[in-house]
Design a protein around this motif. Structure first.
Motif, short mmCIF file in Angstrom:
data_model
loop_
_atom_site.label_atom_id
_atom_site.label_comp_id
_atom_site.label_asym_id
_atom_site.label_seq_id
_atom_site.Cartn_x
_atom_site.Cartn_y
_atom_site.Cartn_z
N SER A 1 42.61 44.00 45.70
CA SER A 1 42.76 44.35 47.11
C SER A 1 41.38 44.72 47.64
O SER A 1 40.47 45.01 46.87
N ILE A 2 41.25 44.72 48.95
CA ILE A 2 40.03 45.19 49.58
C ILE A 2 40.44 46.31 50.54
O ILE A 2 41.07 46.04 51.57
N VAL A 3 40.11 47.54 50.17
CA VAL A 3 40.56 48.70 50.95
C VAL A 3 39.44 49.16 51.88
O VAL A 3 39.44 48.87 53.07
N ARG A 4 38.46 49.87 51.32
CA ARG A 4 37.29 50.30 52.10
C ARG A 4 36.12 49.35 51.92
O ARG A 4 35.27 49.22 52.78
N GLY A 5 36.03 48.72 50.76
CA GLY A 5 35.00 47.73 50.50
C GLY A 5 33.68 48.29 50.02
O GLY A 5 32.75 47.53 49.77
N THR A 6 33.57 49.61 49.85
CA THR A 6 32.27 50.21 49.51
C THR A 6 31.79 49.77 48.14
O THR A 6 30.62 49.39 47.97
N GLN A 7 32.65 49.82 47.13
CA GLN A 7 32.24 49.41 45.79
C GLN A 7 32.06 47.90 45.70
O GLN A 7 31.23 47.41 44.94
N LEU A 8 32.83 47.15 46.50
CA LEU A 8 32.71 45.70 46.49
C LEU A 8 31.33 45.27 46.99
O LEU A 8 30.75 44.31 46.49
N ARG A 9 30.81 45.96 47.97
CA ARG A 9 29.47 45.66 48.48
C ARG A 9 28.45 45.81 47.36
O ARG A 9 27.56 44.96 47.18
N GLU A 10 28.57 46.89 46.58
CA GLU A 10 27.66 47.11 45.46
C GLU A 10 27.77 45.99 44.42
O GLU A 10 26.77 45.53 43.86
N THR A 11 29.00 45.55 44.17
CA THR A 11 29.23 44.49 43.18
C THR A 11 28.57 43.19 43.61
O THR A 11 27.92 42.50 42.81
N VAL A 12 28.71 42.83 44.88
CA VAL A 12 28.14 41.58 45.38
C VAL A 12 26.61 41.64 45.35
O VAL A 12 25.94 40.68 44.95
N GLU A 13 26.05 42.77 45.75
CA GLU A 13 24.59 42.92 45.69
C GLU A 13 24.10 42.79 44.25
O GLU A 13 23.06 42.16 43.97
N PHE A 14 24.83 43.37 43.32
CA PHE A 14 24.51 43.30 41.90
C PHE A 14 24.51 41.84 41.42
O PHE A 14 23.62 41.42 40.65
N LEU A 15 25.45 41.04 41.88
CA LEU A 15 25.53 39.64 41.47
C LEU A 15 24.36 38.83 42.04
O LEU A 15 23.76 38.01 41.33
N TYR A 16 24.03 39.06 43.30
CA TYR A 16 22.89 38.35 43.89
C TYR A 16 21.57 38.77 43.23
O TYR A 16 20.68 37.95 43.00
N GLU A 17 21.46 40.07 42.89
CA GLU A 17 20.27 40.55 42.21
C GLU A 17 20.07 39.86 40.86
O GLU A 17 18.95 39.71 40.37
N ASN A 18 21.18 39.44 40.25
CA ASN A 18 21.12 38.77 38.95
C ASN A 18 21.15 37.25 39.06
O ASN A 18 21.42 36.56 38.08
N GLY A 19 20.88 36.74 40.28
CA GLY A 19 20.62 35.31 40.43
C GLY A 19 21.76 34.45 40.90
O GLY A 19 21.65 33.21 40.87
N ALA A 20 22.90 35.03 41.33
CA ALA A 20 24.00 34.20 41.83
C ALA A 20 23.55 33.42 43.06
O ALA A 20 22.84 33.94 43.93
#
Length: 474
Positions: free
Chosen positions: A352-371
């Motif tokens: 689910s996507i409730v507030r999205g705060t942790q999801l933002r961190e996860t996506v940034e983490f993936l882009y930082e690792n070359g996605a």
């Protein structure tokens, strides 16, 4: 949230109850407690804070401190429990799962005529289990008292009582939003939120209580004190998010529902031509993973775990009191598999996507690792309403919800008159909301499961499901 477990037996039940309560640890992180009844000692009780240590470590010496053939315990995300109560109904131990939303109103009413008092916690707040006891004790027997309490409560209250004769009384909430399940072996009965907890201990299923049903359990029998109501509104999030994968509610297993749900998400994307460029499908661990497996199996895109949660020593990420600390812990737990991320187009399914705060961190983490691209799918429809029946979500107001916030940003208060349109990705408003969330979180694309898709995946009659957080229907 929270969960309880109890046994009434002809043999010592402390070890079984210890394991049974431990099997509910996925439902809460703040308090845990156990109570037992022994014919020589009577009722006993222990409560511990489990915010920084699991249930097992805090209660590992319980066998030296308590004994009994009848015992119960609970995991709680709210107040300390079980409580020992002495009243006109006798002495008993009491715990509950759920939340009393109109607590202040009930407290004021009780104090206005009783001349009694409540033990006040920090800030003047009253333990809701003590309030529940005050409601039950206004009547002349447990069944009448429980019916009165549940009729008075706005919210949800599943109830477990250990009496001073070793019997257990179990009651399911009037609307049946949470489960209460009964098991049996040759020496007695077990009652549990999660049926797998007693199945692992050698108990066989007897049945699931109906909405508002009250039973009394002894080692010899399970007697009905109040029949079930016809209406039922079981929480749909049991299957989507907080139910344990091995759990079965109303005959529907959690893990298999999530596979079906992910497959329906994939079918929607395939019909719209959105799956061709994806290299890997993954889940946002842990509850998003089975939805992602269902998506991958149906779409033909390979499933991969592009990052792993390091869980041996890290606490659960929603435990800290502040959002900042929760986000920090969530980020520290994520360990990348860079060979599965670098240069890849990834699609993730979250429960689910409730507030999205942790999801933002996860996506940034993936882009930082070359996605190269990160596409997001929610296994639930957009959450438009903060739950007012349970306390599994930390959202205290509707405006904490990312969907609500974005709608107001797009259209002001007028947008709140069009929530149904915004929930539907086929409408202009629905597309605008999804595009706005993508921009905020840097998603390459975003889609939500439809309400019809979730209901189809669960497989129960829609009138038996509570979908308030998605559609606002009481």
């Amino acid at each position: 949230m929270g969960g309880f477990f109890g046994i009434t037996s002809r043999r010592d039940s402390m070890l079984d109850v210890f394991f049974g309560v431990d099997y509910h640890s996925h439902l809460g992180t703040r308090r845990a407690g156990m109570a037992a009844w022994d014919p020589e000692i009577g009722l006993q009780r222990k409560i511990h804070n489990i915010e920084n240590a699991p249930f097992r470590t805090k209660f590992e010496h319980i066998f030296e401190e308590m004994r009994g053939c009848s015992a119960m315990g609970c995991i709680s995300d709210s107040d300390p429990q079980p409580l020992l109560i002495r009243s006109n109904l006798g002495t008993y131990a009491l715990c509950m799962t759920g939340v009393i939303r109109n607590a202040e109103e009930l407290i004021d009413h009780f104090l206005s005529f009783s001349g009694g008092h409540f033990d006040s916690m920090t800030g003047g707040r009253v333990n809701q289990t003590e309030l529940l006891a005050a409601l039950i004790n206004q009547k002349s027997d447990f069944a009448e008292g429980i019916r009165f309490a549940q009729k008075s409560i706005q919210g949800t209250a599943n109830i477990l009582i250990l009496k001073d004769d070793g019997h257990l009384i179990a009651a399911r909430d009037r609307a049946g939003r949470l489960p209460v399940q009964i098991g049996r072996d040759e020496d007695g009965y077990a009652v549990s939120f999660e049926s797998f907890a007693y199945q692992k201990l050698g108990y066989e299923d007897v049945r699931e209580l109906g909405s508002g049903e009250i039973v009394e359990l002894s080692p010899e029998a399970c007697g009905q004190l109040s029949p079930p109501r016809k209406e039922k509104k079981i929480c749909s999030f049991l299957w989507s998010y907080y139910g344990y994968p091995t759990s079965t509610y109303e005959g529907v297993n959690v893990e298999t529902m999530r596979y079906r749900n992910g497959a329906i998400l994939a079918e929607n994307d395939m019909d719209a031509g959105r799956t061709g460029e994806i290299d890997y499908v993954g889940g946002v661990p842990d509850s998003g993973t089975p939805h992602a497996i269902g998506y991958a199996n149906r779409s033909g895109r390979p499933f991969a775990r592009a990052f792993i949660k390091y869980t041996p020593t890290w606490s659960r990420s929603f435990m800290p009191a502040t959002q900042k600390d929760r986000d920090k812990i969530a980020k520290m737990k994520q360990i990348p598999v860079q060979e599965l991320i670098r240069g890849k187009k990834l699609l993730f399914v979250d429960d689910s996507i409730v507030r999205g705060t942790q999801l933002r961190e996860t996506v940034e983490f993936l882009y930082e690792n070359g996605a190269e691209e990160v596409h997001m799918r929610s296994a639930c429809p957009p959450i438009m309403y903060a739950c007012k029946y349970l306390n599994f979500s930390r959202s205290n107001s509707d405006m904490e919800l990312i969907a609500r916030r974005v709608i107001v940003e797009l259209e002001g208060e007028e947008g709140l008159n069009h929530l149904t349109e915004y929930a539907d990705g086929a409408t202009e408003r629905g597309r605008r909301m999804r595009e706005a969330i993508c921009e905020k979180f840097h998603f390459a694309s975003l889609e939500f499961q439809s309400l019809e898709g979730v209901v189809k995946a669960i497989g129960l009659d829609p009138c038996q499901l509570c979908t308030y957080c998605w559609d606002g229907r009481e």
